[in-house]
Design a protein around this motif. Structure first.
Motif, PDB file in Angstrom:
ATOM      1  N   PRO A   1       0.830  -1.206   0.000  1.00  0.00           N
ATOM      2  CA  PRO A   1       0.000   0.000   0.000  1.00  0.00           C
ATOM      3  C   PRO A   1       0.867   1.260   0.000  1.00  0.00           C
ATOM      4  O   PRO A   1       1.986   1.253   0.488  1.00  0.00           O
ATOM      5  N   PHE A   2       0.330   2.312  -0.569  1.00  0.00           N
ATOM      6  CA  PHE A   2       0.999   3.600  -0.511  1.00  0.00           C
ATOM      7  C   PHE A   2      -0.010   4.626  -0.016  1.00  0.00           C
ATOM      8  O   PHE A   2      -1.212   4.445  -0.147  1.00  0.00           O
ATOM      9  N   ASP A   3       0.478   5.686   0.597  1.00  0.00           N
ATOM     10  CA  ASP A   3      -0.439   6.666   1.183  1.00  0.00           C
ATOM     11  C   ASP A   3      -0.396   8.002   0.462  1.00  0.00           C
ATOM     12  O   ASP A   3      -1.034   8.945   0.888  1.00  0.00           O
ATOM     13  N   GLY A   4       0.327   8.108  -0.595  1.00  0.00           N
ATOM     14  CA  GLY A   4       0.395   9.348  -1.360  1.00  0.00           C
ATOM     15  C   GLY A   4       1.606   9.395  -2.252  1.00  0.00           C
ATOM     16  O   GLY A   4       1.524   9.757  -3.413  1.00  0.00           O
ATOM     17  N   LEU A   5       2.742   8.995  -1.726  1.00  0.00           N
ATOM     18  CA  LEU A   5       3.968   8.953  -2.508  1.00  0.00           C
ATOM     19  C   LEU A   5       4.167   7.525  -2.998  1.00  0.00           C
ATOM     20  O   LEU A   5       4.326   6.598  -2.207  1.00  0.00           O
TER      21      LEU A   5
ATOM     22  N   GLU B   1      19.252  -0.354 -12.643  1.00  0.00           N
ATOM     23  CA  GLU B   1      18.127  -0.240 -11.708  1.00  0.00           C
ATOM     24  C   GLU B   1      17.724   1.225 -11.559  1.00  0.00           C
ATOM     25  O   GLU B   1      18.575   2.101 -11.474  1.00  0.00           O
ATOM     26  N   HIS B   2      16.406   1.450 -11.507  1.00  0.00           N
ATOM     27  CA  HIS B   2      15.871   2.807 -11.406  1.00  0.00           C
ATOM     28  C   HIS B   2      14.736   2.836 -10.389  1.00  0.00           C
ATOM     29  O   HIS B   2      14.025   1.848 -10.223  1.00  0.00           O
ATOM     30  N   THR B   3      14.555   3.975  -9.743  1.00  0.00           N
ATOM     31  CA  THR B   3      13.414   4.213  -8.869  1.00  0.00           C
ATOM     32  C   THR B   3      12.820   5.562  -9.243  1.00  0.00           C
ATOM     33  O   THR B   3      13.539   6.558  -9.322  1.00  0.00           O
ATOM     34  N   VAL B   4      11.526   5.575  -9.522  1.00  0.00           N
ATOM     35  CA  VAL B   4      10.823   6.828  -9.796  1.00  0.00           C
ATOM     36  C   VAL B   4       9.743   6.995  -8.744  1.00  0.00           C
ATOM     37  O   VAL B   4       9.167   6.020  -8.261  1.00  0.00           O
ATOM     38  N   GLN B   5       9.491   8.237  -8.364  1.00  0.00           N
ATOM     39  CA  GLN B   5       8.475   8.534  -7.349  1.00  0.00           C
ATOM     40  C   GLN B   5       7.509   9.574  -7.882  1.00  0.00           C
ATOM     41  O   GLN B   5       7.915  10.507  -8.568  1.00  0.00           O
ATOM     42  N   MET B   6       6.246   9.398  -7.528  1.00  0.00           N
ATOM     43  CA  MET B   6       5.211  10.366  -7.884  1.00  0.00           C
ATOM     44  C   MET B   6       4.334  10.614  -6.665  1.00  0.00           C
ATOM     45  O   MET B   6       4.103   9.705  -5.865  1.00  0.00           O
TER      46      MET B   6
END
Length: 77
Positions: A1-5, A43-48
């Motif tokens: 689960p995520f809460d916004g980010l 490897e990559h990590t993107v955040q929204m």
């Protein structure tokens, strides 16, 4: 689960264009980001930030010219 980010981590074997799509439980596009943006191999990590979205079930789809991957995510309060 995520809460916004929402963080999406992925690894690609070669430099290629990548698209990421967030859709709701009915398949409607909530947002698309990195539309055919070139990424280097590795490897990559993107955040929204999705705090404005209502809680519920969503799907993240990562697409490259070599294929597509979809994962179910849940936004909590």
């Amino acid at each position: 689960p995520f809460d916004g980010l929402l963080s999406v981590r992925f690894e690609i074997p070669k430099s290629t264009p990548v698209s990421l799509l967030l859709s709701d439980a009915y398949g409607r596009t909530a947002t698309q980001w990195h539309a055919q943006e070139p990424f280097d191999a590795g490897e990559h990590t993107v955040q929204m930030d999705y705090r404005q979205l209502p809680p519920g079930l969503y799907y993240v789809t990562l697409s490259t010219p070599d294929g597509r991957w979809t994962k179910k995510v849940v936004k909590s309060n």
